[in-house]
Structures are given as C-alpha cells and as structure tokens.
Write a protein that holds these residues in place. Structure first.
Motif, short mmCIF file in Angstrom:
data_model
loop_
_atom_site.label_atom_id
_atom_site.label_comp_id
_atom_site.label_asym_id
_atom_site.label_seq_id
_atom_site.Cartn_x
_atom_site.Cartn_y
_atom_site.Cartn_z
N GLY A 1 0.81 -1.21 0.00
CA GLY A 1 0.00 0.00 0.00
C GLY A 1 0.84 1.26 0.00
N LEU A 2 1.90 1.27 0.81
CA LEU A 2 2.78 2.43 0.85
C LEU A 2 3.49 2.65 -0.48
N ALA A 3 3.78 1.57 -1.19
CA ALA A 3 4.49 1.67 -2.47
C ALA A 3 3.55 1.75 -3.67
N ALA A 4 2.24 1.76 -3.41
CA ALA A 4 1.24 1.87 -4.48
C ALA A 4 1.37 0.75 -5.51
N MET A 5 1.44 -0.49 -5.03
CA MET A 5 1.49 -1.65 -5.92
C MET A 5 0.62 -2.75 -5.32
N SER A 6 0.33 -3.77 -6.10
CA SER A 6 -0.51 -4.84 -5.60
C SER A 6 0.24 -5.71 -4.60
#
Length: 260
Positions: A42-47
């Motif tokens: 979530g912090l890295a904006a990926m699945s």
C-alpha cells in the motif's frame, strides 16, 4: 541468485520496520515482526501479489519507478537505496535532493549533549538545533542556511570565516554533483552567486574535509566568543552534526554557561 538476495533484502527491511516508523497505527496484535506485506504494498502503491512475488524471488525485473517506490515505502537511507538498485541489477538514479529530515536519534542527541549543536543538510540548511545553539547563533529561525549567512550576511566579521567559506563551497559543490535536479539547491547557488567572494571561491574548486576547527563568533550581547567546531557526519542522510564548544574555564566557556 540476485532475485533471491533482493527478496531477502526486502523481507528483512520490512520485518525491521514498525507501523509507527511509517506513520501507520499499530492495530491489533501481530503474530510476525515488522510490517505486513499488504502495508508495504500500500505504501508503495502496488498490488500485494506483485510485492509478494518480489519477496519470494518470483517477480519480474522491477523497474526504476518500482524500486523508487519501494525505497520510499521501506524508508531506505541513500546507502540502502543504492544497495536495493544494485540487487535489482539497475543503476540507481540520482537522489532527488538532499535529505532535510532529521532522524529521531540524531534529534535526541542534540538535547543530550552539553554543547551548542546544529544539524545541517548537504545544502547547509540548519534543519535542527538545540536551545544553546539558538542562543549562540542568533536568528537561526529567520536565517537557517549557514552558507547564506556566511556569504550574504555582510563582510566576514570574525576569524575562521574565510576558512569556513572554502569548506562551505567545497560541500556545496559536492552537493550540486550529487543532486543535480534539486531545485532548492539550484536556487541557493543562484542566490550565492551574487557574492563576488562566493564566485571567486567557487572558481577555485576548493577541496576541504569536515573536521576540527576554531573560530570567533561575534555575539550581539556577549561579544567575541572563541569556540571550537567539531563535526559528526551522518553519512546515510548526507548530513552533519556540528558541535560548538569552548575551552573549559575560559571566558568564552563562562559566556556559554550564561547562555545555557
């Protein structure tokens, strides 16, 4: 092999972090140490699936954008970020700019030492200081950049100023090489170029290393104070902690005691 090392590095760094390190609530009791995979994703904006595959050495070669996002999510310092890129077989891009965030343990040090102390970024912004430093170096809140104070604050009024000018230019030159796209640093250098002395020293390309030096500080109330400056480097953040002290028993030491 490289993918396995990358996965281990990501997992070890994730497990070393705690929710409060990244601004997340602690939440319910955790069965495993560190952050959850879904929190890092979530912090890295990926699945979550993509991040899990990277940790399990099953993922594709991550792009530079993915690596940048992981570095930010996992709060990697510059050395760790470079290591992450190397494990992924990608040349690290130039850091966007000098760190202007002071780590808690560095901030805590300022208030544990019996000395005036400041933290400076690679661009010579004073980004933290203790009360004694504020009393000694008056006007820090309004003029927090030591290079501006040195070159745009009028003629040097104390011994040691010329030497510091060369030290400052050497550090700023190095910062300009490391952070070529940092706009605040570029603006600072443009401002400083108004100074004929700055342009002259810059053209000399001085080489100076941080270390011990002495100088005279002209205090508006206490007059001339002879102080020693000693530097502790924080290499992971490209910062310096500067301690200002006086010889025990000297008039300057007694003046510092009054300020304290």
């Amino acid at each position: 092999m490289a993918r396995a090392e990358l996965g281990r590095f990501l997992r070890d760094r994730r497990e070393a972090l705690r929710p409060h390190d990244v601004g997340l609530p602690a939440g319910p009791r955790r069965r495993t140490p560190g952050l959850r995979r879904e929190e890092v994703a979530g912090l890295a904006a990926m699945s979550v699936e993509y991040y899990a595959r990277l940790e399990q050495a099953r993922g594709p070669q991550p792009s530079r954008r993915i690596l940048d996002a992981l570095g930010a999510a996992l709060r990697l310092d510059p050395a760790e970020r470079t290591h992450l890129f190397r494990l992924a077989g990608t040349a690290p891009a130039a850091p966007p700019g000098p760190s202007r965030r002071v780590r808690p343990y560095v901030a805590g040090l300022l208030h544990r030492v019996d000395a005036a102390a400041v933290v400076t970024s690679a661009a010579y912004d004073v980004i933290a200081w203790n009360p004694l430093a504020a009393a000694l170096l008056t006007g820090l809140g309004d003029h927090p950049n030591l290079a501006r104070r040195r070159f745009l604050g009028g003629p040097p009024a104390s011994s040691g100023a010329e030497e510091f000018g060369h030290i400052a230019v050497a550090r700023l030159r190095a910062a300009a090489d490391r952070y070529p796209h940092d706009e605040p640093l570029a603006r600072l250098l443009d401002e400083l170029s108004v100074s004929e002395e700055f342009r002259h020293v810059w053209a000399q390309n001085p080489v100076r290393a941080p270390g011990h030096r002495s100088k005279i500080i002209e205090h508006p109330v206490l007059g001339s104070l002879h102080v020693h400056c000693d530097v502790l480097e924080v290499p992971g953040d490209d910062q310096q902690v500067v301690f200002l002290t006086a010889d025990p028993g000297s008039a300057s030491a007694r003046a510092l005691e009054k300020l304290a």
